[in-house]
Scaffold this motif. Structure first.
Motif, PDB file in Angstrom:
ATOM      1  N   TYR A  36      -4.712  -3.604  -6.571  1.00  0.00           N
ATOM      2  CA  TYR A  36      -3.947  -4.710  -6.007  1.00  0.00           C
ATOM      3  C   TYR A  36      -2.631  -4.205  -5.418  1.00  0.00           C
ATOM      4  N   TRP A  37      -1.992  -3.269  -6.103  1.00  0.00           N
ATOM      5  CA  TRP A  37      -0.717  -2.739  -5.609  1.00  0.00           C
ATOM      6  C   TRP A  37      -0.906  -1.975  -4.309  1.00  0.00           C
ATOM      7  N   ILE A  38      -2.018  -1.271  -4.165  1.00  0.00           N
ATOM      8  CA  ILE A  38      -2.295  -0.568  -2.914  1.00  0.00           C
ATOM      9  C   ILE A  38      -2.414  -1.560  -1.760  1.00  0.00           C
ATOM     10  N   VAL A  39      -3.153  -2.655  -2.000  1.00  0.00           N
ATOM     11  CA  VAL A  39      -3.330  -3.669  -0.957  1.00  0.00           C
ATOM     12  C   VAL A  39      -1.990  -4.313  -0.599  1.00  0.00           C
ATOM     13  N   VAL A  40      -1.181  -4.633  -1.617  1.00  0.00           N
ATOM     14  CA  VAL A  40       0.136  -5.235  -1.361  1.00  0.00           C
ATOM     15  C   VAL A  40       1.026  -4.257  -0.608  1.00  0.00           C
ATOM     16  N   ALA A  41       1.031  -2.997  -1.010  1.00  0.00           N
ATOM     17  CA  ALA A  41       1.887  -2.000  -0.360  1.00  0.00           C
ATOM     18  C   ALA A  41       1.517  -1.814   1.102  1.00  0.00           C
ATOM     19  N   ALA A  42       0.231  -2.012   1.432  1.00  0.00           N
ATOM     20  CA  ALA A  42      -0.194  -1.873   2.827  1.00  0.00           C
ATOM     21  C   ALA A  42       0.392  -2.960   3.710  1.00  0.00           C
ATOM     22  N   THR A  43       0.856  -4.045   3.114  1.00  0.00           N
ATOM     23  CA  THR A  43       1.406  -5.170   3.892  1.00  0.00           C
ATOM     24  C   THR A  43       2.926  -5.195   3.887  1.00  0.00           C
ATOM     25  N   LEU A  44       3.573  -4.169   3.331  1.00  0.00           N
ATOM     26  CA  LEU A  44       5.035  -4.137   3.216  1.00  0.00           C
ATOM     27  C   LEU A  44       5.620  -2.954   3.971  1.00  0.00           C
ATOM     28  N   PRO A  45       6.879  -3.042   4.381  1.00  0.00           N
ATOM     29  CA  PRO A  45       7.561  -1.863   4.920  1.00  0.00           C
ATOM     30  C   PRO A  45       7.688  -0.799   3.835  1.00  0.00           C
ATOM     31  N   GLU A  46       7.717   0.436   4.239  1.00  0.00           N
ATOM     32  CA  GLU A  46       7.759   1.535   3.277  1.00  0.00           C
ATOM     33  C   GLU A  46       8.977   1.445   2.373  1.00  0.00           C
ATOM     34  N   SER A  47      10.106   0.980   2.894  1.00  0.00           N
ATOM     35  CA  SER A  47      11.338   0.916   2.096  1.00  0.00           C
ATOM     36  C   SER A  47      11.220  -0.096   0.966  1.00  0.00           C
ATOM     37  N   GLU A  48      10.396  -1.133   1.143  1.00  0.00           N
ATOM     38  CA  GLU A  48      10.284  -2.181   0.119  1.00  0.00           C
ATOM     39  C   GLU A  48       9.401  -1.768  -1.041  1.00  0.00           C
TER      40      GLU A  48
END
Length: 307
Positions: free
Chosen positions: A31-43
């Motif tokens: 789930y964290w991988i999927v969420v991280a794919a939708t966020l800017p790298e800094s976030e």
């Protein structure tokens, strides 16, 4: 009686709790991988304010991934250079350049082709080891199983030299053929096909069935669950193969693991693009397991019961 019921209830509670915890531990990183794919790298790299709610940067991260020059993750339309002129109309026939495949298309083609070919070879070999008697049967079978202990690092150089001599470097077949007769697949098929009654095969022989008809008309239909389970195992094996594709393939034919590795630079790691690539790479595996989940467990356990 009450004491036994209470004890069974406690064991059931502990079992379900353990399963629930295992599920959470497995799914939270995905789930964290999927969420991280939708966020800017800094976030998503922030340690002070971690975010677990999906954002809206997936397309931006995906476009950054596709804009890279050293790897093409998803294919794109190509240009055709060969045409046939029939009067005022031109027909393109250079169809091989109509689509430039990316890493995900390369992986899907290699994994699907390998899985289908390996299923045929492993099921045929398993049927032979389970239902036929021939000279050196056991030593050959044990020798096949012994190849499971050989690490891939030991096989890379010999396989590379072999493929070079066959002029198959930088081809899909260089990745598919070396592991087509998978030892684990042969073992699973042999164990499962031993459960087919010999009387059934003898009855079919008396009715005029050939040996090949015994294989594809009697053995294969009874092995659907085992074949489905083996298909998942073979697909995952080829999907995750990294070292040999890295050595034998060039940039245009990179598979997913090799393409993701190119996102790790000498001075910077492109985490946002890695998360997008990892998310896209999970989708085919998820769909495969979704369609074959009912047969997976029954196929794995089919050969565990002895008559």
């Amino acid at each position: 009686m009450r004491e036994e019921t209470r004890r069974e209830g406690v064991w059931q509670f502990l079992t379900y709790t353990f399963i629930l915890l295992g599920t959470v531990v497995t799914l939270v990183p995905l789930y964290w991988i999927v969420v991280a794919a939708t966020l800017p790298e800094s976030e998503f790299l922030s340690s002070t304010d971690p975010r677990l709610i999906p954002g809206g940067e997936f397309l931006g991260n995906f476009q950054s991934l596709q804009a890279r020059e050293n790897v093409q993750f998803v294919g794109s339309l190509g240009e055709m250079h060969e045409y046939i002129q029939l009067g005022p109309v031109y027909f393109a026939y250079d169809v091989w350049h109509l689509w430039n495949p990316g890493a995900i298309e390369n992986s899907i083609f290699i994994a699907v082709t390998y899985t289908l070919l390996s299923l045929v070879l492993c099921s045929m070999a398993g049927f032979a080891f389970a239902k036929y008697e021939f000279r050196f049967k056991k030593p050959i079978f044990y020798a096949i199983l012994a190849t499971l202990i050989l690490p891939i690092q030991l096989l890379v150089i010999p396989l590379f030299l072999l493929m070079s001599q066959l002029d198959m470097t930088n081809t899909y077949w260089a990745i598919i053929l070396p592991w087509a007769a998978n030892p684990l697949g042969i073992f699973l098929m042999r164990q499962n096909m031993k459960s087919i009654p010999d009387a059934l095969l003898e009855s079919a022989r008396m009715d005029g069935a050939t040996e090949f008809q015994l294989y594809y008309k009697i053995a294969l239909p009874t092995m659907k669950s085992s074949l489905a389970a083996l298909a998942i195992i073979l697909f995952l094996f080829q999907w995750n193969l990294f070292l040999f594709p890295l050595v034998i393939l060039e940039q245009s034919k990179y598979t997913i693991p090799v393409a993701i590795n190119q996102l790790v630079g000498a001075q910077r790691v492109y985490y946002d693009q890695i998360m997008v690539a990892a998310t896209l790479s999970i989708v085919p595996i998820f769909l495969l397991f979704l369609f074959l989940q009912k047969q997976f467990v029954s196929g794995i356990l089919a050969g565990s019961v002895k008559e």
